[in-house]
Write a protein that holds these residues in place. Structure first.
Motif, PDB file in Angstrom:
ATOM      1  N   SER A  49      50.864  30.254  24.369  1.00  0.00           N
ATOM      2  CA  SER A  49      50.886  31.040  25.496  1.00  0.00           C
ATOM      3  C   SER A  49      50.842  32.634  25.281  1.00  0.00           C
ATOM      4  O   SER A  49      51.305  32.887  24.048  1.00  0.00           O
ATOM      5  N   ILE A  50      50.322  33.191  26.037  1.00  0.00           N
ATOM      6  CA  ILE A  50      50.323  34.641  25.827  1.00  0.00           C
ATOM      7  C   ILE A  50      51.220  35.398  27.204  1.00  0.00           C
ATOM      8  O   ILE A  50      51.371  34.816  28.111  1.00  0.00           O
ATOM      9  N   HIS A  51      51.552  36.607  26.733  1.00  0.00           N
ATOM     10  CA  HIS A  51      52.197  37.258  27.784  1.00  0.00           C
ATOM     11  C   HIS A  51      51.503  37.330  28.992  1.00  0.00           C
ATOM     12  O   HIS A  51      50.281  37.300  29.176  1.00  0.00           O
ATOM     13  N   PRO A  52      52.157  37.004  30.348  1.00  0.00           N
ATOM     14  CA  PRO A  52      51.578  36.799  31.639  1.00  0.00           C
ATOM     15  C   PRO A  52      50.516  38.154  32.012  1.00  0.00           C
ATOM     16  O   PRO A  52      49.493  37.864  32.375  1.00  0.00           O
ATOM     17  N   VAL A  53      51.077  39.194  31.674  1.00  0.00           N
ATOM     18  CA  VAL A  53      50.032  40.587  32.027  1.00  0.00           C
ATOM     19  C   VAL A  53      48.792  40.413  31.231  1.00  0.00           C
ATOM     20  O   VAL A  53      47.740  40.584  31.479  1.00  0.00           O
ATOM     21  N   LEU A  54      48.944  39.649  29.843  1.00  0.00           N
ATOM     22  CA  LEU A  54      47.757  39.708  29.019  1.00  0.00           C
ATOM     23  C   LEU A  54      46.845  38.553  29.635  1.00  0.00           C
ATOM     24  O   LEU A  54      45.674  38.765  29.738  1.00  0.00           O
ATOM     25  N   ALA A  55      47.503  37.530  30.036  1.00  0.00           N
ATOM     26  CA  ALA A  55      46.949  36.335  30.620  1.00  0.00           C
ATOM     27  C   ALA A  55      45.961  36.721  31.891  1.00  0.00           C
ATOM     28  O   ALA A  55      44.931  36.492  32.111  1.00  0.00           O
ATOM     29  N   PHE A  56      46.819  37.441  32.704  1.00  0.00           N
ATOM     30  CA  PHE A  56      46.093  37.968  33.822  1.00  0.00           C
ATOM     31  C   PHE A  56      45.014  38.755  33.708  1.00  0.00           C
ATOM     32  O   PHE A  56      43.836  38.883  34.227  1.00  0.00           O
ATOM     33  N   THR A  57      45.082  39.881  32.813  1.00  0.00           N
ATOM     34  CA  THR A  57      43.876  40.542  32.186  1.00  0.00           C
ATOM     35  C   THR A  57      42.769  39.727  31.700  1.00  0.00           C
ATOM     36  O   THR A  57      41.769  40.018  31.936  1.00  0.00           O
ATOM     37  N   ALA A  58      43.094  38.704  30.890  1.00  0.00           N
ATOM     38  CA  ALA A  58      41.917  37.915  30.266  1.00  0.00           C
ATOM     39  C   ALA A  58      41.003  37.205  31.569  1.00  0.00           C
ATOM     40  O   ALA A  58      39.939  37.287  31.471  1.00  0.00           O
ATOM     41  N   ILE A  59      42.060  36.790  32.577  1.00  0.00           N
ATOM     42  CA  ILE A  59      41.385  36.210  33.890  1.00  0.00           C
ATOM     43  C   ILE A  59      40.610  37.214  34.472  1.00  0.00           C
ATOM     44  O   ILE A  59      39.386  37.062  34.955  1.00  0.00           O
ATOM     45  N   LEU A  60      41.142  38.108  34.812  1.00  0.00           N
ATOM     46  CA  LEU A  60      40.461  39.367  35.336  1.00  0.00           C
ATOM     47  C   LEU A  60      39.241  39.573  34.718  1.00  0.00           C
ATOM     48  O   LEU A  60      38.361  40.005  35.455  1.00  0.00           O
ATOM     49  N   CYS A  61      39.196  39.843  33.380  1.00  0.00           N
ATOM     50  CA  CYS A  61      38.057  40.156  32.469  1.00  0.00           C
ATOM     51  C   CYS A  61      36.830  39.054  32.636  1.00  0.00           C
ATOM     52  O   CYS A  61      35.660  39.451  32.810  1.00  0.00           O
ATOM     53  N   ILE A  62      37.352  37.659  32.729  1.00  0.00           N
ATOM     54  CA  ILE A  62      36.323  36.880  32.949  1.00  0.00           C
ATOM     55  C   ILE A  62      35.693  36.887  34.416  1.00  0.00           C
ATOM     56  O   ILE A  62      34.671  36.872  34.647  1.00  0.00           O
ATOM     57  N   ALA A  63      36.557  37.169  35.474  1.00  0.00           N
ATOM     58  CA  ALA A  63      36.048  37.381  36.626  1.00  0.00           C
ATOM     59  C   ALA A  63      35.132  38.587  36.728  1.00  0.00           C
ATOM     60  O   ALA A  63      34.038  38.495  37.349  1.00  0.00           O
ATOM     61  N   LEU A  64      35.489  39.711  36.241  1.00  0.00           N
ATOM     62  CA  LEU A  64      34.495  41.030  36.414  1.00  0.00           C
ATOM     63  C   LEU A  64      33.297  40.612  35.400  1.00  0.00           C
ATOM     64  O   LEU A  64      32.002  40.988  35.949  1.00  0.00           O
ATOM     65  N   GLY A  65      33.251  39.573  34.377  1.00  0.00           N
ATOM     66  CA  GLY A  65      32.024  39.468  33.657  1.00  0.00           C
ATOM     67  C   GLY A  65      31.194  38.760  34.389  1.00  0.00           C
ATOM     68  O   GLY A  65      30.244  38.776  34.310  1.00  0.00           O
ATOM     69  N   ALA A  66      31.758  37.698  35.071  1.00  0.00           N
ATOM     70  CA  ALA A  66      31.193  36.706  36.011  1.00  0.00           C
ATOM     71  C   ALA A  66      30.282  37.421  37.139  1.00  0.00           C
ATOM     72  O   ALA A  66      29.168  37.362  37.346  1.00  0.00           O
ATOM     73  N   GLY A  67      31.081  38.543  37.672  1.00  0.00           N
ATOM     74  CA  GLY A  67      30.485  39.272  38.806  1.00  0.00           C
ATOM     75  C   GLY A  67      29.399  40.291  38.339  1.00  0.00           C
ATOM     76  O   GLY A  67      28.539  40.339  38.993  1.00  0.00           O
ATOM     77  N   SER A  68      29.800  40.699  37.032  1.00  0.00           N
ATOM     78  CA  SER A  68      28.421  41.612  36.221  1.00  0.00           C
ATOM     79  C   SER A  68      27.329  40.584  36.156  1.00  0.00           C
ATOM     80  O   SER A  68      26.040  41.230  36.552  1.00  0.00           O
ATOM     81  N   ALA A  69      27.405  39.572  35.716  1.00  0.00           N
ATOM     82  CA  ALA A  69      26.328  38.632  35.538  1.00  0.00           C
ATOM     83  C   ALA A  69      25.628  38.363  36.821  1.00  0.00           C
ATOM     84  O   ALA A  69      24.329  38.289  36.783  1.00  0.00           O
ATOM     85  N   ALA A  70      26.381  38.066  37.928  1.00  0.00           N
ATOM     86  CA  ALA A  70      25.821  37.840  39.181  1.00  0.00           C
ATOM     87  C   ALA A  70      25.242  38.974  39.700  1.00  0.00           C
ATOM     88  O   ALA A  70      24.014  39.054  40.300  1.00  0.00           O
ATOM     89  N   ALA A  71      25.547  40.179  39.432  1.00  0.00           N
ATOM     90  CA  ALA A  71      24.886  41.647  39.934  1.00  0.00           C
ATOM     91  C   ALA A  71      23.741  41.691  39.326  1.00  0.00           C
ATOM     92  O   ALA A  71      22.722  41.891  40.042  1.00  0.00           O
ATOM     93  N   LEU A  72      23.583  41.689  37.980  1.00  0.00           N
ATOM     94  CA  LEU A  72      22.281  41.809  37.250  1.00  0.00           C
ATOM     95  C   LEU A  72      21.401  40.552  37.536  1.00  0.00           C
ATOM     96  O   LEU A  72      20.378  40.753  37.560  1.00  0.00           O
ATOM     97  N   ASN A  73      21.884  39.342  37.717  1.00  0.00           N
ATOM     98  CA  ASN A  73      20.797  38.483  38.365  1.00  0.00           C
ATOM     99  C   ASN A  73      20.303  38.966  39.766  1.00  0.00           C
ATOM    100  O   ASN A  73      19.029  38.494  39.687  1.00  0.00           O
ATOM    101  N   GLN A  74      20.954  39.074  40.539  1.00  0.00           N
ATOM    102  CA  GLN A  74      20.402  39.798  41.908  1.00  0.00           C
ATOM    103  C   GLN A  74      19.464  40.977  41.672  1.00  0.00           C
ATOM    104  O   GLN A  74      18.586  40.986  42.412  1.00  0.00           O
ATOM    105  N   TRP A  75      20.157  41.700  40.730  1.00  0.00           N
ATOM    106  CA  TRP A  75      19.308  43.008  40.471  1.00  0.00           C
ATOM    107  C   TRP A  75      17.698  42.228  40.277  1.00  0.00           C
ATOM    108  O   TRP A  75      16.850  42.851  40.368  1.00  0.00           O
ATOM    109  N   TYR A  76      17.666  41.682  39.090  1.00  0.00           N
ATOM    110  CA  TYR A  76      16.384  40.964  38.409  1.00  0.00           C
ATOM    111  C   TYR A  76      15.747  40.101  39.470  1.00  0.00           C
ATOM    112  O   TYR A  76      14.433  40.196  39.434  1.00  0.00           O
ATOM    113  N   GLU A  77      16.348  39.438  40.453  1.00  0.00           N
ATOM    114  CA  GLU A  77      15.835  38.259  41.121  1.00  0.00           C
ATOM    115  C   GLU A  77      15.434  38.907  42.785  1.00  0.00           C
ATOM    116  O   GLU A  77      15.541  37.989  43.588  1.00  0.00           O
ATOM    117  N   THR A  78      15.496  39.901  42.866  1.00  0.00           N
ATOM    118  CA  THR A  78      15.487  40.547  44.353  1.00  0.00           C
ATOM    119  C   THR A  78      14.243  39.955  45.139  1.00  0.00           C
ATOM    120  O   THR A  78      14.577  39.592  46.231  1.00  0.00           O
TER     121      THR A  78
END
Lengths: 307, 40
Positions: A49-78
């Motif tokens: 296990s890791i510190h809860p703050v770092l765990a939260f940060t990791a999940i936040l980064c996964i969410a932001l990364g997914a959001g970024s991929a979705a935004a770039l997908n929509q940019w390309y596929e308008t």
């Protein structure tokens, strides 16, 4: 050049600045739910296990990364999104945001998520996150989607990374268990998307996307759904068979897989051509989401029981 | 541009500015928490 012309004809001009809600919509929050959940489960199922703050940060980064991929997908596929009823109300095809803003937002969000993961969590998790964003944008969106009916088979790997990232964030390693979770989502993606593409085939056909039902027909797609279901179930049960989880997960995996196989078998025997009457296909699409939530939820429950 | 359109643009700019301020405030808290967590 042709793409730019399509964009111009498909998208209205944007006289107003986009609202903050449009930036949220650009990240596909509903798709992100499953990404965040599987990433969180990968992190919680890890033996360290890791510190809860770092765990939260990791999940936040996964969410932001997914959001970024979705935004770039929509940019390309308008242009494609503008042609399909399901996607025509998104911020770019609806004309609520200009493409350059979406591109800047996507690149900025993706760079920030990888940088934050690397600095706050570890470099392995950051590296896999970067690969997952690039895979979704470059391999799936730019290369495969418009060229081959195998687009979602290979592209499905992009959505399979989150549990691997979650596990790597907690342990700093990649082992057999997260590799099996990767394989599970990889094999789950084709039946899930092909079930959807069966009842919205006309949308894909209109947009010129070579989805399997458009290229190979309904019958072949239905057979492929069943064919992919068997290895998917085998991989779902494998962690228990290999002694990586307890019986709670193993028995849950078997029980959850039974309706999946039954629906896939029902679909393989169907000859329905009218989307309005494709009830098993709609049921499988809805159940497949529940199935993945259930499997990953039971994986964490099993880990907590073991602990 | 009509006065109504101009008012709408101002309203959207204001809501985006507020959203950005909230995001930046959240990041300040997050970076502080990460710094503390990394020291432990």
């Amino acid at each position: 050049m042709a793409l730019d012309e399509n964009m111009n004809s498909a998208v209205q001009t944007t006289p107003l600045t986009a609202e903050w809600r449009d930036f949220i919509a650009l990240t596909k929050p509903r798709v992100m739910t499953l990404v965040v959940f599987t990433g969180l489960c990968g992190l919680l199922a890890a033996p360290q296990s890791i510190h809860p703050v770092l765990a939260f940060t990791a999940i936040l980064c996964i969410a932001l990364g997914a959001g970024s991929a979705a935004a770039l997908n929509q940019w390309y596929e308008t242009d494609l999104d503008a042609q399909m009823a399901r996607t025509s109300r998104r911020p770019l095809p609806a004309g609520r945001m200009d493409r350059q803003t979406a591109l800047h937002f996507g690149v900025g969000l993706g760079s920030f998520s990888v940088l934050l993961m690397g600095l706050a969590v570890n470099l392995l998790a950051a590296g896999i996150l970067a690969v997952s964003i690039l895979f979704y944008v470059l391999v799936y969106t730019v290369w495969l989607k418009r060229r081959t009916p195998q687009n979602i088979v290979i592209g499905g790997a992009a959505g399979a990374f989150p549990p691997l990232i979650g596990w790597a964030a907690a342990t700093g390693r990649v082992e057999l268990m997260p590799a099996l979770l990767f394989a599970l989502i990889f094999l789950w993606t084709p039946p899930h998307f092909w079930a959807l593409s069966l009842f919205i085939k006309s949308d894909y056909s209109k947009a010129g996307i070579p989805m399997l039902p458009v290229v190979a027909g309904l019958r072949h797609t239905r057979q492929q759904i069943l064919l992919y279901t068997f290895p998917m179930v085998a991989v779902a049960v494998a962690p228990w068979q290999l002694g990586l989880t307890g019986a709670l997960y193993g028995l849950s995996a078997i029980l959850l897989s039974i309706p999946f196989v039954a629906l896939a078998a029902q679909i393989s025997l169907s000859h329905e051509t009218d989307p309005a009457f494709m009830k098993p296909e709609r049921r499988l699409f809805a159940y497949s989401i529940l199935y993945l939530f259930g499997l990953f939820g039971m994986l964490v429950a099993d880990r907590l029981c073991w602990a | 541009m009509t006065p109504d359109e101009e008012a709408e643009i101002r309203r959207r700019q204001k809501s985006r500015a507020i959203a950005m301020a909230l995001v930046l405030a959240a990041l300040v808290i997050l970076f502080y928490a990460i710094s503390i967590a990394k020291m432990l």
